[in-house]
Design a protein around this motif. Structure first.
Motif, PDB file in Angstrom:
ATOM      1  N   ASP A 139       0.792  -1.209   0.068  1.00 40.33           N
ATOM      2  CA  ASP A 139       0.038  -0.207  -0.019  1.00 40.33           C
ATOM      3  C   ASP A 139       0.878   1.301  -0.082  1.00 40.33           C
ATOM      4  O   ASP A 139       0.301   2.143  -0.410  1.00 40.33           O
ATOM      5  N   ARG A 164       3.871   5.913  -2.705  1.00 37.37           N
ATOM      6  CA  ARG A 164       2.550   5.249  -2.676  1.00 37.37           C
ATOM      7  C   ARG A 164       2.344   5.556  -4.186  1.00 37.37           C
ATOM      8  O   ARG A 164       2.804   6.336  -4.822  1.00 37.37           O
ATOM      9  N   GLU A 192      -6.219   7.905  -5.270  1.00 36.04           N
ATOM     10  CA  GLU A 192      -6.735   8.489  -4.103  1.00 36.04           C
ATOM     11  C   GLU A 192      -6.397   7.313  -3.048  1.00 36.04           C
ATOM     12  O   GLU A 192      -6.545   6.006  -3.264  1.00 36.04           O
ATOM     13  N   PRO A 193      -6.026   7.720  -1.858  1.00 41.16           N
ATOM     14  CA  PRO A 193      -5.661   6.253  -0.778  1.00 41.16           C
ATOM     15  C   PRO A 193      -6.645   5.814  -0.161  1.00 41.16           C
ATOM     16  O   PRO A 193      -7.766   6.297  -0.010  1.00 41.16           O
ATOM     17  N   SER A 194      -6.850   4.614   0.159  1.00 40.43           N
ATOM     18  CA  SER A 194      -7.730   4.076   1.024  1.00 40.43           C
ATOM     19  C   SER A 194      -7.896   4.995   2.394  1.00 40.43           C
ATOM     20  O   SER A 194      -7.030   5.619   2.619  1.00 40.43           O
ATOM     21  N   GLN A 195      -8.957   4.835   2.982  1.00 40.93           N
ATOM     22  CA  GLN A 195      -9.011   5.306   4.283  1.00 40.93           C
ATOM     23  C   GLN A 195      -7.970   5.138   5.226  1.00 40.93           C
ATOM     24  O   GLN A 195      -7.829   6.025   6.009  1.00 40.93           O
ATOM     25  N   LEU A 239      -5.011   3.801   4.716  1.00 42.47           N
ATOM     26  CA  LEU A 239      -3.730   4.548   4.493  1.00 42.47           C
ATOM     27  C   LEU A 239      -3.758   6.046   4.715  1.00 42.47           C
ATOM     28  O   LEU A 239      -2.898   6.444   5.064  1.00 42.47           O
ATOM     29  N   ALA A 240      -5.097   6.731   4.209  1.00 43.34           N
ATOM     30  CA  ALA A 240      -4.988   8.068   4.665  1.00 43.34           C
ATOM     31  C   ALA A 240      -4.935   8.431   5.955  1.00 43.34           C
ATOM     32  O   ALA A 240      -4.218   9.494   6.292  1.00 43.34           O
ATOM     33  N   ARG A 241      -5.290   7.781   7.082  1.00 48.61           N
ATOM     34  CA  ARG A 241      -5.063   7.814   8.368  1.00 48.61           C
ATOM     35  C   ARG A 241      -3.825   7.652   8.832  1.00 48.61           C
ATOM     36  O   ARG A 241      -3.141   8.495   9.560  1.00 48.61           O
ATOM     37  N   ILE A 283      -1.193   8.160   6.613  1.00 50.59           N
ATOM     38  CA  ILE A 283      -0.305   9.420   6.261  1.00 50.59           C
ATOM     39  C   ILE A 283      -0.394  10.445   7.212  1.00 50.59           C
ATOM     40  O   ILE A 283       0.636  11.306   7.552  1.00 50.59           O
ATOM     41  N   GLU A 284      -1.814  10.639   7.529  1.00 50.09           N
ATOM     42  CA  GLU A 284      -2.077  11.785   8.557  1.00 50.09           C
ATOM     43  C   GLU A 284      -1.238  11.582  10.002  1.00 50.09           C
ATOM     44  O   GLU A 284      -0.620  12.815  10.476  1.00 50.09           O
TER      45      GLU A 284
END
Length: 304
Positions: A142, A273, A277-280, A282-284, A286-287
């Motif tokens: 991912d 990556r 658009e990243p998955s939810q 993966l987005a969390r 990265i945050e």
């Protein structure tokens, strides 16, 4: 086509010798040869050229070899995903690590992910950079961490943290008379540096820094791992150039980490990556990664 055919092909492709491949698979050579013949008949191509002197892959065999390891990786990931679901996880993040990235930042990040997203299993894969990039394209990972700033088309590369480049010095070495060592002093002695074949991004950043200097470095050895670099330093065979965290985490005795004189050069670690658009999950991730980097940077500034 069965998995036994693929295992047989992979063994012969790796050994390029039927007898050694049969021994590796704990089977007789005759059924191994039969399995390869069955596979070739099903694919309608010749995979190997076999003579009394050698065994080599045909062009078709080389192309097939590019795909077979990925098949086993996908199956293994599916198996682990099912196990994770049975253990209560509802999702998975597959993170690849390359270039001997700075180890100190990951534990806190992973601990925070486990605390805030306990239903997401994080699996780490230590792989060469080329394998990480290919795995990102093939959806085997991912995201990944590397010290290479360019991964080609289709891969987003974002700097996530910096680590000061320092000198690993054997105890009682003459350069320890300097609290901050001038680079010209470092270049008077043999150096242990990362091997681009194994830690491409790290080696590229260090070499770029050294090319800015007039004096050519005396390279004692290119090493595949930082453990080997620190072993050479501990033995008094070379000075090492590595990130502060790598030196601090070394288990080798008799090593002192010293900063370079002047503006400290920094080594950058990047997040890689796929573009999109990243998955939810993966987005969390990265945050958290971005906020962790900010908080650690502020802490370091406070200390200074």
């Amino acid at each position: 086509m069965e998995f036994r055919h693929l295992r047989c092909f992979l063994a012969v492709a790796e050994e390029l010798h039927f007898a050694r491949a049969a021994e590796k698979l704990h089977m007789e050579q005759s059924p191994l040869s039969r399995a390869i013949k069955e596979l070739e008949e099903e694919l309608c191509v010749q995979l190997f050229v076999r003579t009394s002197r050698c065994t080599r892959l045909t062009l078709a065999g080389k192309l097939f070899l590019e795909h077979v390891p990925r098949i086993f990786t996908v199956v293994e990931q599916a198996r682990e995903s099912v196990k994770a679901a049975a253990n209560g996880f509802h999702g998975q993040l597959r993170i690849a690590l390359s270039d001997g990235i700075t180890p100190s930042r990951l534990p806190a990040l992973l601990a925070r992910c486990r605390e805030e997203d306990p239903e997401i299993e994080i699996r780490l894969f230590d792989v060469p950079l080329a394998q990480q990039i290919k795995g990102l394209h093939d959806d085997l990972y991912d995201a990944g961490f590397s010290m290479a700033e360019d991964a080609g088309d289709g891969i987003l590369v974002e700097p996530v943290w910096d680590d000061e480049l320092m000198v690993a010095v054997p105890a009682r070495h003459p350069v320890l008379s300097h609290k901050r060592i001038p680079l010209e002093e470092v270049l008077r002695y043999p150096l242990a540096l990362g091997d681009p074949a194994f830690c491409e991004g790290h080696a590229r950043q260090v070499d770029r820094f050294l090319r800015q200097q007039v004096q050519e470095p005396l390279i004692a050895q290119r090493v595949a791992t930082f453990d080997l670099m620190m072993a050479l330093v501990s033995a008094g065979l070379a000075l090492g150039l590595a990130g502060a965290a790598h030196i601090a985490s070394s288990r080798e005795p008799n090593i002192v980490g010293r900063p370079l004189a002047g503006t400290p050069p920094m080594l950058t670690t990047y997040l890689l990556r796929r573009d999109g658009e990243p998955s939810q999950a993966l987005a969390r991730f990265i945050e958290r990664l971005q906020s962790n980097g900010t908080s650690q940077g502020e802490a370091l500034n406070d200390e200074k």
